[in-house]
Write a protein that holds these residues in place. Structure first.
Motif, PDB file in Angstrom:
ATOM      1  N   GLY A  18       0.809  -1.210   0.000  1.00  0.00           N
ATOM      2  CA  GLY A  18       0.000   0.000   0.000  1.00  0.00           C
ATOM      3  C   GLY A  18       0.848   1.269   0.000  1.00  0.00           C
ATOM      4  N   ALA A  29       1.967   3.062   2.394  1.00  0.00           N
ATOM      5  CA  ALA A  29       2.950   3.154   3.482  1.00  0.00           C
ATOM      6  C   ALA A  29       3.045   4.552   4.097  1.00  0.00           C
ATOM      7  N   ASP A  78       3.412   5.486   6.984  1.00  0.00           N
ATOM      8  CA  ASP A  78       4.399   5.592   8.077  1.00  0.00           C
ATOM      9  C   ASP A  78       5.776   6.022   7.595  1.00  0.00           C
TER      10      ASP A  78
HETATM   11  P1  NAD Z   1       1.290  -0.929   3.482  1.00  0.00           P
HETATM   12  O1  NAD Z   1       1.457  -2.040   2.516  1.00  0.00           O
HETATM   13  O2  NAD Z   1       1.175   0.446   2.939  1.00  0.00           O
HETATM   14  O3  NAD Z   1       2.501  -0.951   4.550  1.00  0.00           O
HETATM   15  C1  NAD Z   1       2.773  -2.089   5.376  1.00  0.00           C
HETATM   16  C2  NAD Z   1       4.213  -1.988   5.912  1.00  0.00           C
HETATM   17  O4  NAD Z   1       5.145  -2.225   4.849  1.00  0.00           O
HETATM   18  C3  NAD Z   1       4.550  -0.598   6.479  1.00  0.00           C
HETATM   19  O5  NAD Z   1       5.403  -0.751   7.591  1.00  0.00           O
HETATM   20  C4  NAD Z   1       5.299   0.077   5.343  1.00  0.00           C
HETATM   21  O6  NAD Z   1       6.212   1.074   5.761  1.00  0.00           O
HETATM   22  C5  NAD Z   1       6.019  -1.107   4.699  1.00  0.00           C
HETATM   23  N1  NAD Z   1       6.229  -0.880   3.258  1.00  0.00           N
HETATM   24  C6  NAD Z   1       5.289  -0.918   2.286  1.00  0.00           C
HETATM   25  N2  NAD Z   1       5.829  -0.620   1.113  1.00  0.00           N
HETATM   26  C7  NAD Z   1       7.145  -0.392   1.320  1.00  0.00           C
HETATM   27  C8  NAD Z   1       8.244  -0.022   0.472  1.00  0.00           C
HETATM   28  N3  NAD Z   1       8.101   0.164  -0.834  1.00  0.00           N
HETATM   29  N4  NAD Z   1       9.455   0.146   1.043  1.00  0.00           N
HETATM   30  C9  NAD Z   1       9.645  -0.063   2.362  1.00  0.00           C
HETATM   31  N5  NAD Z   1       8.644  -0.410   3.213  1.00  0.00           N
HETATM   32  C10 NAD Z   1       7.411  -0.563   2.698  1.00  0.00           C
HETATM   33  O7  NAD Z   1      -0.003  -1.301   4.348  1.00  0.00           O
HETATM   34  P2  NAD Z   1      -0.918  -0.366   5.295  1.00  0.00           P
HETATM   35  O8  NAD Z   1      -0.058   0.551   6.094  1.00  0.00           O
HETATM   36  O9  NAD Z   1      -1.819  -1.291   5.971  1.00  0.00           O
HETATM   37  O10 NAD Z   1      -1.803   0.464   4.282  1.00  0.00           O
HETATM   38  C11 NAD Z   1      -1.589   1.839   3.967  1.00  0.00           C
HETATM   39  C12 NAD Z   1      -2.622   2.265   2.950  1.00  0.00           C
HETATM   40  O11 NAD Z   1      -2.418   1.572   1.720  1.00  0.00           O
HETATM   41  C13 NAD Z   1      -4.092   1.982   3.353  1.00  0.00           C
HETATM   42  O12 NAD Z   1      -4.883   3.085   2.975  1.00  0.00           O
HETATM   43  C14 NAD Z   1      -4.445   0.736   2.538  1.00  0.00           C
HETATM   44  O13 NAD Z   1      -5.831   0.648   2.293  1.00  0.00           O
HETATM   45  C15 NAD Z   1      -3.652   0.988   1.275  1.00  0.00           C
HETATM   46  N6  NAD Z   1      -3.337  -0.199   0.463  1.00  0.00           N
HETATM   47  C16 NAD Z   1      -3.328   0.012  -0.878  1.00  0.00           C
HETATM   48  C17 NAD Z   1      -2.917  -1.011  -1.712  1.00  0.00           C
HETATM   49  C18 NAD Z   1      -2.852  -0.744  -3.178  1.00  0.00           C
HETATM   50  O14 NAD Z   1      -2.891   0.406  -3.600  1.00  0.00           O
HETATM   51  N7  NAD Z   1      -2.705  -1.769  -4.007  1.00  0.00           N
HETATM   52  C19 NAD Z   1      -2.536  -2.245  -1.180  1.00  0.00           C
HETATM   53  C20 NAD Z   1      -2.529  -2.419   0.200  1.00  0.00           C
HETATM   54  C21 NAD Z   1      -2.924  -1.369   1.024  1.00  0.00           C
END
Ligand code: NAD
Length: 355
Positions: A273, A275, A277
């Motif tokens: 997603g 991310a 954070d």
């Molecule tokens: P996330 O996948 O964004 O992050 C999960 C963890 O993985 C976090 O600690 C993040 O910092 C880390 N991470 C993710 N991508 C990274 C990268 N490229 N490099 C380093 N670290 C990485 O999941 P979330 O925090 O539960 O979701 C955040 C938002 O994203 C929400 O709004 C959710 O609905 C959305 N989301 C979108 C998609 C998509 O667009 N396909 C998929 C999943 C979640």
């Protein structure tokens, strides 16, 4: 090849900026003639046009040869009547992108926690437990009383057949093994049909061996011995969850590249997603989007019988593996570089490869 590029939310703009530089360099090196059409989706589009995605954008994507979609802050888009549409759902449903192909493998230079592996999750993308794409109109989640909710899961023969065929065709290019992941012990009718159809399609591919696992036990098996798996085919939500696990087992969610492919269109999109954070800090791993862009090149090259695109993908994967081996990468995969600096290191190594 005409590509529409949509950077997305959170870490989307910074990781897509690096990916765009890589695409331009790859296009020049392999004479691909890529033309990139930059547009917006998600929060930026909501601000500008009052909707996260628009019919005009869909028309543009339909006329293009492919698209790159950055990660979206989907959780924040709650009310479609206010233009808050989930862009992933919108494109997957509107373009019928039924196969979400999510590879995961280990890399030299990264600690191998569970032994080396190289597998692909083939996830059905257009139905299942996803309330926002199951119905012709409206969602498949209902508030029956203030305290009772019903969420429906849709499974159809057509969607089972086509995702099974995608998995078996892919297996023929790999180690010729397909694992079916299901919950037929509880969802007896729906997942019973899914398993039966996978076996029926499998009979068209007699060289491919088949096994199956119940999804909960599968989590243990894939953590215990990921090397035993090659192509894993499953329904939508199981595939979504399983592929985050396999990406993280490979080293980081930041290595989770994927494409969403249909009969006519394809969309490169990281498995993770937006991310929030780590957004805006120049620490996000751009490799997931670069891998997704490479997969999109391959998809196009195979469709149009243009080997230069397939070769470009192979070189992109090799350069990425070389970067990881040399620790020229972001900190989630053992490096010390920022997002932009990782892009610069990638381009330098790409330069050294013969076209
Ligand atoms: P996330 O996948 O964004 O992050 C999960 C963890 O993985 C976090 O600690 C993040 O910092 C880390 N991470 C993710 N991508 C990274 C990268 N490229 N490099 C380093 N670290 C990485 O999941 P979330 O925090 O539960 O979701 C955040 C938002 O994203 C929400 O709004 C959710 O609905 C959305 N989301 C979108 C998609 C998509 O667009 N396909 C998929 C999943 C979640």
């Amino acid at each position: 090849m005409k590509l529409v590029v949509l950077p997305g939310d959170g870490i989307g703009p910074e990781t897509m900026a690096v990916t765009v530089e890589v695409l331009k360099a790859v296009s020049e090196k392999f004479s691909l003639g890529l033309s990139l059409d930059h547009d917006v989706a998600g929060h930026e589009s909501l601000k500008k046009y009052g909707a996260t995605v628009t019919p005009e954008l869909l028309a543009k994507v339909q006329a293009a040869d492919g698209m790159m979609l950055g990660p979206m802050s989907t959780y924040e888009f709650k009310d479609e009547s206010r233009g808050e549409i989930n862009p992933s759902k919108f494109f997957r449903k509107s373009l019928d992108l039924f196969a979400n192909i999510r590879p995961a493998r280990t890399y030299t230079g990264l600690p191998v926690r569970l032994g080396e592996f190289d597998l692909v999750v083939v996830r059905e993308n257009t139905e299942g437990f996803y309330a926002d794409r199951n119905m012709e109109s409206g969602g498949s989640e209902m508030l029956v009383t203030p305290d009772v909710v019903v969420s429906l899961r849709r499974i159809t023969r057509l969607c089972c057949e086509r995702i099974a065929r995608s998995a078996f065709e892919l297996a023929m290019t790999r180690k010729k093994h397909v694992t079916i992941v299901h919950k037929a012990n509880v969802l007896r009718i729906a997942d019973g049909m899914f398993i039966d159809i996978c076996h029926q399609v499998g009979r068209e591919f007699p060289e491919v061996t088949i096994d199956d696992f119940i999804v909960d036990a599968m989590m243990a098996h894939v953590v215990r011995a990921p090397a035993r798996f090659d192509v894993i085919v499953t329904t939508n939500m199981f595939g979504d969850i399983l592929s985050d696990l396999t990406a993280e087992l490979s080293g980081s969610l930041g290595l989770g590249g994927s494409i969403n492919a249909g009969a006519q269109h394809a969309m490169g999109q990281a498995a993770h997603g937006s991310a929030p954070d780590i957004a805006g800090q120049n620490i996000a791993n751009p490799f997931s989007l670069i891998l997704s862009a490479g997969m999109l090149m391959s998809w196009f090259g195979q469709r149009k019988a243009l080997p230069a695109f397939v070769r470009a993908h192979a070189v992109m994967e090799q350069v990425l593996a070389d970067c990881i081996a040399a620790h020229e990468c972001t900190r989630d995969v053992g490096g010390k570089l920022g997002t932009r600096e990782t892009g610069v290191a990638f381009l330098k190594r790409l330069d050294q490869y013969p076209a």
